[in-house]
Motif scaffolding. Structure first.
Motif, PDB file in Angstrom:
ATOM      1  N   VAL A  23      -9.286  -4.449  17.697  1.00 57.38           N
ATOM      2  CA  VAL A  23      -8.234  -4.517  16.664  1.00 57.38           C
ATOM      3  C   VAL A  23      -8.250  -5.633  15.661  1.00 57.38           C
ATOM      4  CG1 VAL A  23      -5.636  -4.684  16.679  1.00 57.38           C
ATOM      5  CG2 VAL A  23      -6.711  -3.266  18.406  1.00 57.38           C
ATOM      6  N   PHE A  24      -8.399  -6.713  16.099  1.00 55.72           N
ATOM      7  CA  PHE A  24      -8.221  -7.841  15.328  1.00 55.72           C
ATOM      8  C   PHE A  24      -9.448  -7.841  14.309  1.00 55.72           C
ATOM      9  CE2 PHE A  24      -5.254  -9.568  18.306  1.00 55.72           C
ATOM     10  CZ  PHE A  24      -4.178  -9.530  17.861  1.00 55.72           C
ATOM     11  N   SER A  25     -10.623  -7.909  14.685  1.00 56.38           N
ATOM     12  CA  SER A  25     -11.686  -7.946  13.760  1.00 56.38           C
ATOM     13  C   SER A  25     -12.584  -6.779  13.190  1.00 56.38           C
ATOM     14  CB  SER A  25     -12.857  -8.870  14.687  1.00 56.38           C
ATOM     15  OG  SER A  25     -13.491  -7.954  15.409  1.00 56.38           O
ATOM     16  N   CYS A  46      -5.399   3.072  14.286  1.00 58.98           N
ATOM     17  CA  CYS A  46      -4.708   2.737  13.444  1.00 58.98           C
ATOM     18  C   CYS A  46      -4.735   1.323  12.749  1.00 58.98           C
ATOM     19  CB  CYS A  46      -2.989   2.742  13.956  1.00 58.98           C
ATOM     20  SG  CYS A  46      -2.722   4.523  14.054  1.00 58.98           S
ATOM     21  N   CYS A  47      -5.117   0.136  13.815  1.00 58.75           N
ATOM     22  CA  CYS A  47      -4.894  -1.091  13.465  1.00 58.75           C
ATOM     23  C   CYS A  47      -6.212  -1.343  12.867  1.00 58.75           C
ATOM     24  CB  CYS A  47      -4.712  -2.036  14.624  1.00 58.75           C
ATOM     25  SG  CYS A  47      -3.076  -1.952  15.475  1.00 58.75           S
ATOM     26  N   CYS A  48      -7.427  -1.008  13.072  1.00 56.38           N
ATOM     27  CA  CYS A  48      -8.468  -0.967  12.521  1.00 56.38           C
ATOM     28  C   CYS A  48      -8.360  -0.618  11.265  1.00 56.38           C
ATOM     29  CB  CYS A  48      -9.707  -0.352  13.253  1.00 56.38           C
ATOM     30  SG  CYS A  48     -10.163  -1.368  14.684  1.00 56.38           S
ATOM     31  N   ARG A  49      -7.865   0.694  10.827  1.00 57.91           N
ATOM     32  CA  ARG A  49      -7.979   1.238   9.747  1.00 57.91           C
ATOM     33  C   ARG A  49      -6.914   0.316   8.631  1.00 57.91           C
ATOM     34  NH1 ARG A  49     -12.121   4.874   8.977  1.00 57.91           N
ATOM     35  NH2 ARG A  49     -11.870   6.259  10.692  1.00 57.91           N
ATOM     36  N   TYR A  50      -5.735  -0.128   9.120  1.00 56.13           N
ATOM     37  CA  TYR A  50      -4.774  -0.828   8.377  1.00 56.13           C
ATOM     38  C   TYR A  50      -5.773  -2.406   7.916  1.00 56.13           C
ATOM     39  CZ  TYR A  50      -1.196  -3.809   6.894  1.00 56.13           C
ATOM     40  OH  TYR A  50      -0.464  -4.682   6.236  1.00 56.13           O
ATOM     41  N   GLY A  51      -6.230  -2.878   9.228  1.00 53.71           N
ATOM     42  CA  GLY A  51      -6.771  -4.356   8.740  1.00 53.71           C
ATOM     43  C   GLY A  51      -8.041  -4.171   7.847  1.00 53.71           C
ATOM     44  N   GLY A  52      -8.973  -3.198   8.158  1.00 52.02           N
ATOM     45  CA  GLY A  52     -10.188  -2.884   7.360  1.00 52.02           C
ATOM     46  C   GLY A  52      -9.629  -2.537   6.007  1.00 52.02           C
ATOM     47  N   GLY A  53      -8.702  -1.846   5.778  1.00 50.43           N
ATOM     48  CA  GLY A  53      -8.312  -1.474   4.590  1.00 50.43           C
ATOM     49  C   GLY A  53      -7.706  -2.731   3.699  1.00 50.43           C
ATOM     50  N   LEU A  54      -6.873  -3.490   4.565  1.00 48.56           N
ATOM     51  CA  LEU A  54      -6.353  -4.680   3.791  1.00 48.56           C
ATOM     52  C   LEU A  54      -7.400  -5.851   3.298  1.00 48.56           C
ATOM     53  CD1 LEU A  54      -3.595  -6.346   3.292  1.00 48.56           C
ATOM     54  CD2 LEU A  54      -4.119  -7.335   5.554  1.00 48.56           C
ATOM     55  N   ARG A  55      -8.352  -5.950   4.028  1.00 48.25           N
ATOM     56  CA  ARG A  55      -9.498  -6.960   3.791  1.00 48.25           C
ATOM     57  C   ARG A  55     -10.415  -6.390   2.574  1.00 48.25           C
ATOM     58  NH1 ARG A  55     -11.749  -7.589   9.376  1.00 48.25           N
ATOM     59  NH2 ARG A  55      -9.589  -7.627  10.356  1.00 48.25           N
TER      60      ARG A  55
END
Length: 187
Positions: A23-25, A46-55
């Motif tokens: 999730v975090f990385s 969901c978290c991976c898509r959001y975090g990856g999209g953000l970075r």
């Protein structure tokens, strides 16, 4: 069939560590079906898509800006996006290490083991999250600055390497913590 041995709630913490690492990385290239056994597939997705999209999005905005100002430098500006993608691989490595270490029917799995795996996943995942934020911010500002002054490219790459090293340190600590699982009691 072998009976369950160890603490019954311990695998929860181990799987939570694997989920935390992902999730975090991880970034947006890891599909939802990667770890169906975790039971947290949709949350991870969901978290991976959001975090990856953000970075990747932060760096991608800089690349788009670069394409308008200096189209010949676009390929050099994709480096931050690629480096952000590597962070997901670190989380995937730790998640695989953790998930292969959880087999309470084959070997006793105690709370110590679950906590070791949880801390392993959190160490790698949170280090990846912080490195991803640094890469996103430096990548965005760096590619824009590179469009105006190409001599800044080497400095941007060095800063990105140091940011990536944060995640690598988290991976190393995660591997060390994960290796402590199974050493709670002499069997």
């Amino acid at each position: 069939m072998a009976a369950f041995s160890g603490d019954e709630t311990a695998p929860f913490f181990g799987f939570l560590g694997a989920a935390a690492a992902l999730v975090f990385s991880c970034t947006n290239f890891i599909p939802i079906s990667t770890f169906p056994g975790l039971g947290l597939g949709f949350l991870i997705h969901c978290c991976c898509r959001y975090g990856g999209g953000l970075r990747d999005g932060e760096s991608g905005v800089g690349v788009a800006s670069m394409g308008v100002m200096r189209p010949e430098l676009v390929m050099k500006s994709i480096v931050p996006v690629v480096m952000a993608g590597v962070l997901g691989i670190y989380g995937l490595i730790i998640a695989v290490i953790i998930s292969t270490g959880i087999n309470p029917k084959a070997k006793s799995y105690y709370l110590f083991d679950g906590y070791a795996h949880l801390s392993s996943g959190l160490a790698c995942g949170l280090a990846g999250l912080s490195a991803g934020m640094a890469i996103g911010i430096v990548g965005d500002a760096g590619v824009r600055a590179n469009a105006q002054q190409p001599k800044l490219f080497v400095g941007m790459i060095l800063i990105l390497i140091f940011a990536e090293a944060l995640a690598l340190y988290g991976l190393i600590v995660g591997i060390i913590l994960s290796s402590r699982a199974g050493q709670s009691r002499a069997d």
